[in-house]
Every structure is written in structure tokens, then in C-alpha cells.
Design a protein around this motif. Structure first.
Motif, mmCIF file in Angstrom:
data_model
loop_
_atom_site.group_PDB
_atom_site.id
_atom_site.type_symbol
_atom_site.label_atom_id
_atom_site.label_comp_id
_atom_site.label_asym_id
_atom_site.label_seq_id
_atom_site.Cartn_x
_atom_site.Cartn_y
_atom_site.Cartn_z
ATOM 1 N N GLU A 61 20.473 57.054 -18.134
ATOM 2 C CA GLU A 61 20.247 57.005 -16.688
ATOM 3 C C GLU A 61 19.285 58.086 -16.191
ATOM 4 N N ILE A 62 18.967 59.063 -17.013
ATOM 5 C CA ILE A 62 18.109 60.163 -16.569
ATOM 6 C C ILE A 62 16.639 59.808 -16.772
ATOM 7 N N ASP A 63 15.897 59.879 -15.692
ATOM 8 C CA ASP A 63 14.444 59.687 -15.724
ATOM 9 C C ASP A 63 13.819 61.075 -15.812
ATOM 10 N N VAL A 64 13.256 61.413 -16.963
ATOM 11 C CA VAL A 64 12.727 62.765 -17.159
ATOM 12 C C VAL A 64 11.446 63.023 -16.367
ATOM 13 N N LYS A 65 10.873 61.986 -15.768
ATOM 14 C CA LYS A 65 9.697 62.201 -14.918
ATOM 15 C C LYS A 65 10.074 62.985 -13.672
ATOM 16 N N HIS A 66 11.203 62.642 -13.089
ATOM 17 C CA HIS A 66 11.680 63.332 -11.885
ATOM 18 C C HIS A 66 13.199 63.367 -11.932
ATOM 19 N N LEU A 67 13.751 64.551 -12.112
ATOM 20 C CA LEU A 67 15.184 64.706 -12.292
ATOM 21 C C LEU A 67 15.925 64.571 -10.966
ATOM 22 N N ASP A 68 17.084 63.957 -11.040
ATOM 23 C CA ASP A 68 17.938 63.760 -9.873
ATOM 24 C C ASP A 68 19.160 64.667 -10.025
ATOM 25 N N ASP A 69 19.406 65.464 -9.011
ATOM 26 C CA ASP A 69 20.506 66.425 -9.011
ATOM 27 C C ASP A 69 21.850 65.796 -9.383
ATOM 28 N N LYS A 70 22.067 64.544 -9.014
ATOM 29 C CA LYS A 70 23.363 63.901 -9.279
ATOM 30 C C LYS A 70 23.646 63.764 -10.776
ATOM 31 N N HIS A 71 22.610 63.825 -11.602
ATOM 32 C CA HIS A 71 22.806 63.728 -13.048
ATOM 33 C C HIS A 71 23.106 65.083 -13.692
ATOM 34 N N PHE A 72 23.208 66.113 -12.851
ATOM 35 C CA PHE A 72 23.420 67.459 -13.386
ATOM 36 C C PHE A 72 24.550 68.226 -12.704
ATOM 37 N N HIS A 73 24.731 68.049 -11.419
ATOM 38 C CA HIS A 73 25.606 68.958 -10.692
ATOM 39 C C HIS A 73 26.856 68.343 -10.073
ATOM 40 N N THR A 74 27.111 67.077 -10.294
ATOM 41 C CA THR A 74 28.395 66.511 -9.857
ATOM 42 C C THR A 74 29.461 66.910 -10.881
ATOM 43 N N PRO A 75 30.720 66.902 -10.515
ATOM 44 C CA PRO A 75 31.761 67.235 -11.497
ATOM 45 C C PRO A 75 31.708 66.345 -12.745
ATOM 46 N N GLU A 76 31.453 65.058 -12.553
ATOM 47 C CA GLU A 76 31.392 64.137 -13.702
ATOM 48 C C GLU A 76 30.198 64.466 -14.599
ATOM 49 N N ALA A 77 29.055 64.742 -13.977
ATOM 50 C CA ALA A 77 27.850 65.066 -14.753
ATOM 51 C C ALA A 77 28.037 66.375 -15.510
ATOM 52 N N LYS A 78 28.622 67.355 -14.864
ATOM 53 C CA LYS A 78 28.856 68.645 -15.527
ATOM 54 C C LYS A 78 29.743 68.474 -16.757
ATOM 55 N N GLU A 79 30.780 67.657 -16.630
ATOM 56 C CA GLU A 79 31.679 67.422 -17.764
ATOM 57 C C GLU A 79 30.958 66.698 -18.899
ATOM 58 N N LYS A 80 30.166 65.700 -18.548
ATOM 59 C CA LYS A 80 29.411 64.957 -19.564
ATOM 60 C C LYS A 80 28.429 65.878 -20.282
ATOM 61 N N ILE A 85 26.469 69.310 -24.740
ATOM 62 C CA ILE A 85 25.894 70.615 -25.100
ATOM 63 C C ILE A 85 26.702 71.295 -26.198
ATOM 64 N N ASN A 86 28.009 71.237 -26.090
ATOM 65 C CA ASN A 86 28.860 71.951 -27.044
ATOM 66 C C ASN A 86 28.716 71.460 -28.476
ATOM 67 N N LYS A 87 28.212 70.263 -28.672
ATOM 68 C CA LYS A 87 27.973 69.757 -30.034
ATOM 69 C C LYS A 87 26.930 70.598 -30.761
ATOM 70 N N TYR A 88 26.106 71.294 -30.004
ATOM 71 C CA TYR A 88 24.986 72.046 -30.584
ATOM 72 C C TYR A 88 25.250 73.544 -30.672
ATOM 73 N N GLU A 89 26.476 73.951 -30.415
ATOM 74 C CA GLU A 89 26.818 75.372 -30.371
ATOM 75 C C GLU A 89 26.392 76.136 -31.622
ATOM 76 N N LYS A 90 26.652 75.606 -32.775
ATOM 77 C CA LYS A 90 26.356 76.324 -34.021
ATOM 78 C C LYS A 90 24.984 75.959 -34.598
ATOM 79 N N ARG A 91 24.248 75.091 -33.906
ATOM 80 C CA ARG A 91 22.998 74.588 -34.474
ATOM 81 C C ARG A 91 21.745 75.008 -33.722
ATOM 82 N N VAL A 92 21.896 75.366 -32.456
ATOM 83 C CA VAL A 92 20.741 75.729 -31.644
ATOM 84 C C VAL A 92 20.978 77.113 -31.042
ATOM 85 N N ASN A 93 20.052 78.007 -31.325
ATOM 86 C CA ASN A 93 20.140 79.374 -30.829
ATOM 87 C C ASN A 93 20.123 79.393 -29.298
#
Length: 141
Positions: A61-80, A85-93
């Protein structure tokens, strides 16, 4: 829980200032790169292809041309995002280090075109922009 002491608050302000300086330096450096080099084949991490595939599958659902705040800062988006992100804890500095993210790919980092995120969000978005050739439009002729 007692309130923090005044001297502790001063230390927190210093930490915030240090973060802001580091985040702005990162943003300035990255923008210089994308306006100077074709980033399509320039990896940001050792696992760009995996991050790109996982991001595209997890966040269609994310269009990287122009980001929409609802895909980042709603409670549901934050949880998703948190779970992704946590999958990459030990793999990405510095996977969860605070960073600045451009909202519109065609524009520089400005107050109106910048949002706060973490490094894995930055990587996901900018790897996608690079692989799709969007940042190539910014190359200085």
C-alpha cells in the motif's frame, strides 16, 4: 516515579541535539549521493535485495513516490512497522536508529518534506526508490 532533576533534563537535551546533528548529517550525505550517483545498483546494506522484496510484499500500500503519514504514524501502522523492523535487529547495523525520511522523492530534506522514522524504514523506502529508478531523476546534469 519522581520527576527528573534539572541537570538530567539538560543531559537529555544534549542527547537530542547530538541525535539531530547525526540525523541531519546522514540526510545531507545521502542527498549528495543520490544527486551525484545513479543509486540503482549502489547498495545501502548487504541485504538490499532481501529488504526490497520483503518491503514490497509487506507494504504494498505504500507509494514510495510520496509517503502518506497514515502508513507510518497510526497505531496500526506503528505495530506493523515494529514487527517488520525487528526482523532485522541482528542483521542491519543501527536498524532502529532515528533518522529523517523524505516524504516526496523529488525534493530535498526540508521541514515540509521530512518525517522522522528509523533506519530500517529509511532503508526500505530508499532501496525501493533506488531500485525503481526514482532517485535517478535527481541526478545533477
Amino acid at each position: 516515579m519522581p520527576l527528573p532533576k534539572a541537570e538530567d533534563l539538560e543531559q537529555l537535551e544534549d542527547i537530542e541535539k547530538q541525535w539531530a546533528v547525526k540525523a541531519m548529517h546522514h540526510a545531507e550525505t545521502y542527498y549528495k549521493l543520490i544527486t551525484s550517483l545513479d543509486m540503482k545498483n549502489f547498495p545501502l546494506t548487504k541485504i538490499d535485495d532481501e529488504i526490497y522484496k520483503d518491503f514490497e510484499e509487506s507494504f504494498p500500500e505504500i507509494d514510495v513516490k510520496h509517503l502518506d503519514d497514515k502508513h507510518f504514524h497510526t497505531p496500526e501502522a506503528k505495530e506493523k512497522w515494529r514487527n517488520w523492523i525487528n526482523k532485522y535487529e541482528k542483521r542491519v547495523n543501527e536498524f532502529n536508529f532515528g533518522t529523517l525520511i523524505r516524504i516526496n522523492y523529488r525534493q530535498d530534506y526540508t521541514e515540509q518534506n521530512t518525517m522522522f522514522g528509523v533506519r530500517m524504514q529509511f532503508y526500505a523506502i530508499e532501496i525501493a526508490r533506488n531500485k525503481k529508478g526514482l532517485n535517478a531523476e535527481l541526478l545533477k546534469k
